[in-house]
Design a protein around this motif. Structure first.
Motif, PDB file in Angstrom:
ATOM      1  N   VAL A   1       1.454   0.956   8.228  1.00 25.49           N
ATOM      2  CA  VAL A   1       2.265   0.086   7.380  1.00 25.49           C
ATOM      3  C   VAL A   1       2.898  -1.017   8.205  1.00 25.49           C
ATOM      4  CG1 VAL A   1       4.303   0.005   5.889  1.00 25.49           C
ATOM      5  CG2 VAL A   1       2.715   1.930   5.733  1.00 25.49           C
ATOM      6  N   TYR A   2       3.386  -0.694   9.405  1.00 27.20           N
ATOM      7  CA  TYR A   2       4.142  -1.628  10.231  1.00 27.20           C
ATOM      8  C   TYR A   2       3.311  -2.230  11.357  1.00 27.20           C
ATOM      9  CZ  TYR A   2       7.412   1.417   7.861  1.00 27.20           C
ATOM     10  OH  TYR A   2       8.059   2.158   6.904  1.00 27.20           O
ATOM     11  N   TYR A   3       2.058  -1.897  11.401  1.00 30.52           N
ATOM     12  CA  TYR A   3       1.161  -2.408  12.439  1.00 30.52           C
ATOM     13  C   TYR A   3      -0.275  -2.199  11.976  1.00 30.52           C
ATOM     14  CZ  TYR A   3       1.423   2.613  13.270  1.00 30.52           C
ATOM     15  OH  TYR A   3       1.432   3.963  13.088  1.00 30.52           O
ATOM     16  N   PRO A   4      -1.197  -3.033  12.412  1.00 31.63           N
ATOM     17  CA  PRO A   4      -2.607  -2.801  12.054  1.00 31.63           C
ATOM     18  C   PRO A   4      -3.189  -1.641  12.837  1.00 31.63           C
ATOM     19  CG  PRO A   4      -2.405  -4.726  13.462  1.00 31.63           C
ATOM     20  CD  PRO A   4      -1.001  -4.291  13.151  1.00 31.63           C
ATOM     21  N   TRP A   5      -4.238  -1.051  12.302  1.00 29.78           N
ATOM     22  CA  TRP A   5      -4.861   0.104  12.942  1.00 29.78           C
ATOM     23  C   TRP A   5      -5.401  -0.254  14.323  1.00 29.78           C
ATOM     24  CZ3 TRP A   5     -10.129   1.477  14.033  1.00 29.78           C
ATOM     25  CH2 TRP A   5     -10.324   2.838  14.342  1.00 29.78           C
ATOM     26  N   SER A   6      -5.871  -1.479  14.494  1.00 27.08           N
ATOM     27  CA  SER A   6      -6.420  -1.897  15.791  1.00 27.08           C
ATOM     28  C   SER A   6      -5.354  -1.928  16.873  1.00 27.08           C
ATOM     29  CB  SER A   6      -7.067  -3.280  15.674  1.00 27.08           C
ATOM     30  OG  SER A   6      -6.116  -4.245  15.234  1.00 27.08           O
ATOM     31  N   ALA A   7      -4.071  -2.005  16.501  1.00 27.72           N
ATOM     32  CA  ALA A   7      -3.004  -2.030  17.504  1.00 27.72           C
ATOM     33  C   ALA A   7      -2.865  -0.688  18.221  1.00 27.72           C
ATOM     34  CB  ALA A   7      -1.684  -2.409  16.851  1.00 27.72           C
ATOM     35  N   LEU A   8      -3.497   0.356  17.693  1.00 24.69           N
ATOM     36  CA  LEU A   8      -3.406   1.675  18.316  1.00 24.69           C
ATOM     37  C   LEU A   8      -4.491   1.906  19.365  1.00 24.69           C
ATOM     38  CD1 LEU A   8      -2.690   3.856  15.135  1.00 24.69           C
ATOM     39  CD2 LEU A   8      -1.051   3.179  16.903  1.00 24.69           C
TER      40      LEU A   8
ATOM     41  N   GLY B   1       0.810  -1.213   0.000  1.00 25.53           N
ATOM     42  CA  GLY B   1       0.000   0.000   0.000  1.00 25.53           C
ATOM     43  C   GLY B   1       0.838   1.255   0.000  1.00 25.53           C
ATOM     44  N   SER B   2       1.928   1.252   0.777  1.00 18.67           N
ATOM     45  CA  SER B   2       2.809   2.419   0.820  1.00 18.67           C
ATOM     46  C   SER B   2       3.458   2.675  -0.533  1.00 18.67           C
ATOM     47  CB  SER B   2       3.891   2.203   1.889  1.00 18.67           C
ATOM     48  OG  SER B   2       4.823   3.252   1.887  1.00 18.67           O
ATOM     49  N   SER B   3       3.847   1.609  -1.216  1.00 15.50           N
ATOM     50  CA  SER B   3       4.463   1.778  -2.534  1.00 15.50           C
ATOM     51  C   SER B   3       3.461   2.338  -3.534  1.00 15.50           C
ATOM     52  CB  SER B   3       5.008   0.434  -3.030  1.00 15.50           C
ATOM     53  OG  SER B   3       6.037  -0.024  -2.180  1.00 15.50           O
ATOM     54  N   ILE B   4       2.232   1.853  -3.492  1.00 19.90           N
ATOM     55  CA  ILE B   4       1.209   2.384  -4.403  1.00 19.90           C
ATOM     56  C   ILE B   4       0.997   3.872  -4.157  1.00 19.90           C
ATOM     57  CG2 ILE B   4      -1.256   2.302  -4.960  1.00 19.90           C
ATOM     58  CD1 ILE B   4      -1.168  -0.693  -4.430  1.00 19.90           C
ATOM     59  N   ILE B   5       0.845   4.241  -2.887  1.00 19.08           N
ATOM     60  CA  ILE B   5       0.580   5.640  -2.544  1.00 19.08           C
ATOM     61  C   ILE B   5       1.757   6.536  -2.914  1.00 19.08           C
ATOM     62  CG2 ILE B   5       0.250   7.231  -0.610  1.00 19.08           C
ATOM     63  CD1 ILE B   5      -2.279   5.800  -1.113  1.00 19.08           C
ATOM     64  N   MET B   6       2.961   6.166  -2.491  1.00 21.05           N
ATOM     65  CA  MET B   6       4.126   7.020  -2.709  1.00 21.05           C
ATOM     66  C   MET B   6       4.462   7.157  -4.193  1.00 21.05           C
ATOM     67  SD  MET B   6       4.970   8.169   0.211  1.00 21.05           S
ATOM     68  CE  MET B   6       3.328   8.042   0.895  1.00 21.05           C
ATOM     69  N   GLN B   7       4.430   6.034  -4.927  1.00 21.36           N
ATOM     70  CA  GLN B   7       4.798   6.098  -6.341  1.00 21.36           C
ATOM     71  C   GLN B   7       3.778   6.893  -7.149  1.00 21.36           C
ATOM     72  OE1 GLN B   7       7.749   5.216  -7.390  1.00 21.36           O
ATOM     73  NE2 GLN B   7       8.139   4.635  -5.269  1.00 21.36           N
TER      74      GLN B   7
ATOM     75  N   LEU C   1      -6.830   8.587  11.280  1.00 21.21           N
ATOM     76  CA  LEU C   1      -7.930   8.457  10.327  1.00 21.21           C
ATOM     77  C   LEU C   1      -7.891   9.534   9.239  1.00 21.21           C
ATOM     78  CD1 LEU C   1     -10.872   7.562  12.748  1.00 21.21           C
ATOM     79  CD2 LEU C   1      -9.588   6.018  11.255  1.00 21.21           C
ATOM     80  N   PHE C   2      -7.087  10.568   9.436  1.00 20.99           N
ATOM     81  CA  PHE C   2      -6.927  11.597   8.411  1.00 20.99           C
ATOM     82  C   PHE C   2      -5.830  11.229   7.412  1.00 20.99           C
ATOM     83  CE2 PHE C   2      -8.832  13.810  12.003  1.00 20.99           C
ATOM     84  CZ  PHE C   2      -9.834  14.537  11.389  1.00 20.99           C
ATOM     85  N   ASN C   3      -5.191  10.093   7.621  1.00 20.03           N
ATOM     86  CA  ASN C   3      -4.121   9.629   6.747  1.00 20.03           C
ATOM     87  C   ASN C   3      -4.693   8.657   5.712  1.00 20.03           C
ATOM     88  OD1 ASN C   3      -1.834   8.549   5.550  1.00 20.03           O
ATOM     89  ND2 ASN C   3      -0.744   8.252   7.480  1.00 20.03           N
ATOM     90  N   PRO C   4      -4.662   8.988   4.427  1.00 17.09           N
ATOM     91  CA  PRO C   4      -5.250   8.086   3.422  1.00 17.09           C
ATOM     92  C   PRO C   4      -4.539   6.745   3.318  1.00 17.09           C
ATOM     93  CG  PRO C   4      -4.055   9.888   2.371  1.00 17.09           C
ATOM     94  CD  PRO C   4      -4.134  10.223   3.820  1.00 17.09           C
ATOM     95  N   LEU C   5      -3.250   6.706   3.672  1.00 15.97           N
ATOM     96  CA  LEU C   5      -2.522   5.443   3.602  1.00 15.97           C
ATOM     97  C   LEU C   5      -3.084   4.418   4.577  1.00 15.97           C
ATOM     98  CD1 LEU C   5      -0.246   3.673   2.571  1.00 15.97           C
ATOM     99  CD2 LEU C   5       1.338   4.900   4.080  1.00 15.97           C
ATOM    100  N   VAL C   6      -3.672   4.871   5.682  1.00 15.39           N
ATOM    101  CA  VAL C   6      -4.262   3.956   6.660  1.00 15.39           C
ATOM    102  C   VAL C   6      -5.324   3.087   6.002  1.00 15.39           C
ATOM    103  CG1 VAL C   6      -5.712   3.826   8.737  1.00 15.39           C
ATOM    104  CG2 VAL C   6      -3.757   5.385   8.669  1.00 15.39           C
TER     105      VAL C   6
ATOM    106  N   THR D   1       3.874   7.917   5.841  1.00 12.65           N
ATOM    107  CA  THR D   1       4.392   6.555   5.814  1.00 12.65           C
ATOM    108  C   THR D   1       4.541   5.973   7.209  1.00 12.65           C
ATOM    109  OG1 THR D   1       5.601   7.066   3.775  1.00 12.65           O
ATOM    110  CG2 THR D   1       6.290   5.116   4.994  1.00 12.65           C
ATOM    111  N   MET D   2       5.107   6.732   8.130  1.00 10.45           N
ATOM    112  CA  MET D   2       5.376   6.208   9.474  1.00 10.45           C
ATOM    113  C   MET D   2       4.100   5.979  10.257  1.00 10.45           C
ATOM    114  SD  MET D   2       8.557   5.864   9.255  1.00 10.45           S
ATOM    115  CE  MET D   2       8.809   5.282  10.941  1.00 10.45           C
ATOM    116  N   LEU D   3       3.051   6.771   9.983  1.00  9.96           N
ATOM    117  CA  LEU D   3       1.799   6.658  10.748  1.00  9.96           C
ATOM    118  C   LEU D   3       0.654   6.141   9.876  1.00  9.96           C
ATOM    119  CD1 LEU D   3       2.037  10.034  12.723  1.00  9.96           C
ATOM    120  CD2 LEU D   3       2.690   7.753  13.503  1.00  9.96           C
TER     121      LEU D   3
END
Length: 279
Positions: free
Chosen positions: A209-216, A84-90, A227-232, A204-206
């Motif tokens: 990418v490195y953890y599921p949203w439920s882990a927060l 997902g991060s690669s799709i968004i960033m590229q 939730l304001f981050n489209p990459l989420v 990217t960091m938030l």
């Protein structure tokens, strides 16, 4: 003896579909010419993350199962997020930097603005071309994340829902491309370094990418702010389709955000793009 005079063929008449196809063909030619550079740019960062977190750390004893004994490996959690991060960033970078040059230094956007197509359609063409590059980036990263890992740390991938997977990748790429077009028309080229510091790096960091949203759950304010981050939503959507055993957002939640974000960002980007080109 009579001589037949052949009438000249009628001149080719430019149509909107034909002109749009010609502009897409130009983008494809540029993409093919720069494929090696794009391939390298796409793979370097994700491969380094995978190499360190899924290969080096487990070898050192610091990469234990992310979910505890019997839980998912970190590679399993990492794969959807990095794709997902690669799709968004590229997709974003494919439109931001060329657009900044076309609007400021080279002024080459003027030539295409004179094409027999509406200026907003030119903006849509740029969004589609950048989205295609984002999809290619995601597809290139997938095998790297899938095969680079230490023994016992292989990702467990199972496509649970093909329609959701395809929709998240395609619409997510369109959303990020339209967001890139919006940023490219709003930002000053001299302040492009702020783009990395204030937008791309935090995204990217938030971006789960490195953890599921439920882990927060234990950091409730950060969970809500993310939730304001489209990459989420792209990360959670791919997690839902590729690794359904890991907790993820409901399908209706991330699809509503991705589709709604795409519509909103496309509308805003076409307006700002048209204003910049015509002024």
């Amino acid at each position: 003896m009579s001589i037949t005079v052949l009438a000249p063929p009628p001149p080719a008449r430019a149509t909107v579909p034909r002109t749009f196809a010609a502009m897409m063909a130009r983008e494809a030619r540029v993409m093919r010419k720069n494929f090696l550079a794009t391939f390298t740019r796409v793979l370097v960062q994700p491969v380094m993350f995978v190499f360190v977190f899924a290969y080096v750390l487990p070898k050192l004893g610091g990469g234990a199962m992310a979910g505890g004994p019997g839980g998912p490996t970190f590679s399993t959690i990492l794969l959807p997020g990095l794709v997902g991060s690669s799709i968004i960033m590229q997709a974003m970078m494919a439109v931001i930097f060329p657009l900044m040059m076309e609007l400021s230094w080279q002024k080459s956007i003027t030539d295409r603005a004179l094409a027999p197509v509406p200026v907003p359609l030119l903006a849509v063409q740029k969004i589609i071309a950048a989205a295609l590059q984002g999809l290619i980036g995601g597809l290139l990263v997938f095998p790297a994340v899938l095969f680079i890992h230490a023994d016992g740390q292989s990702p467990e991938v199972h496509v649970d829902n093909w329609p959701v997977l395809i929709a998240v990748m395609v619409v997510g790429a369109l959303m990020s491309a339209s967001g890139g077009l919006l940023l490219g028309t709003l930002m000053n080229p001299q302040k492009v370094q702020m783009l990395f510091a204030m937008v791309l790096l935090p995204m990217t960091m938030l971006g789960c990418v490195y953890y599921p949203w439920s882990a927060l759950d234990n950091i409730r304010w950060l969970q809500i702010a993310s939730l304001f981050n489209p990459l989420v939503y792209v990360s959670e959507g791919l997690r839902s389709a590729l690794t359904p055993e890991i907790p993820h957002m409901p399908v209706w939640a991330f699809m509503l955000a991705i589709v709604g974000g795409t519509v909103l960002l496309t509308w805003a980007a076409t307006r700002t793009f048209t204003k910049r080109v015509l002024t």
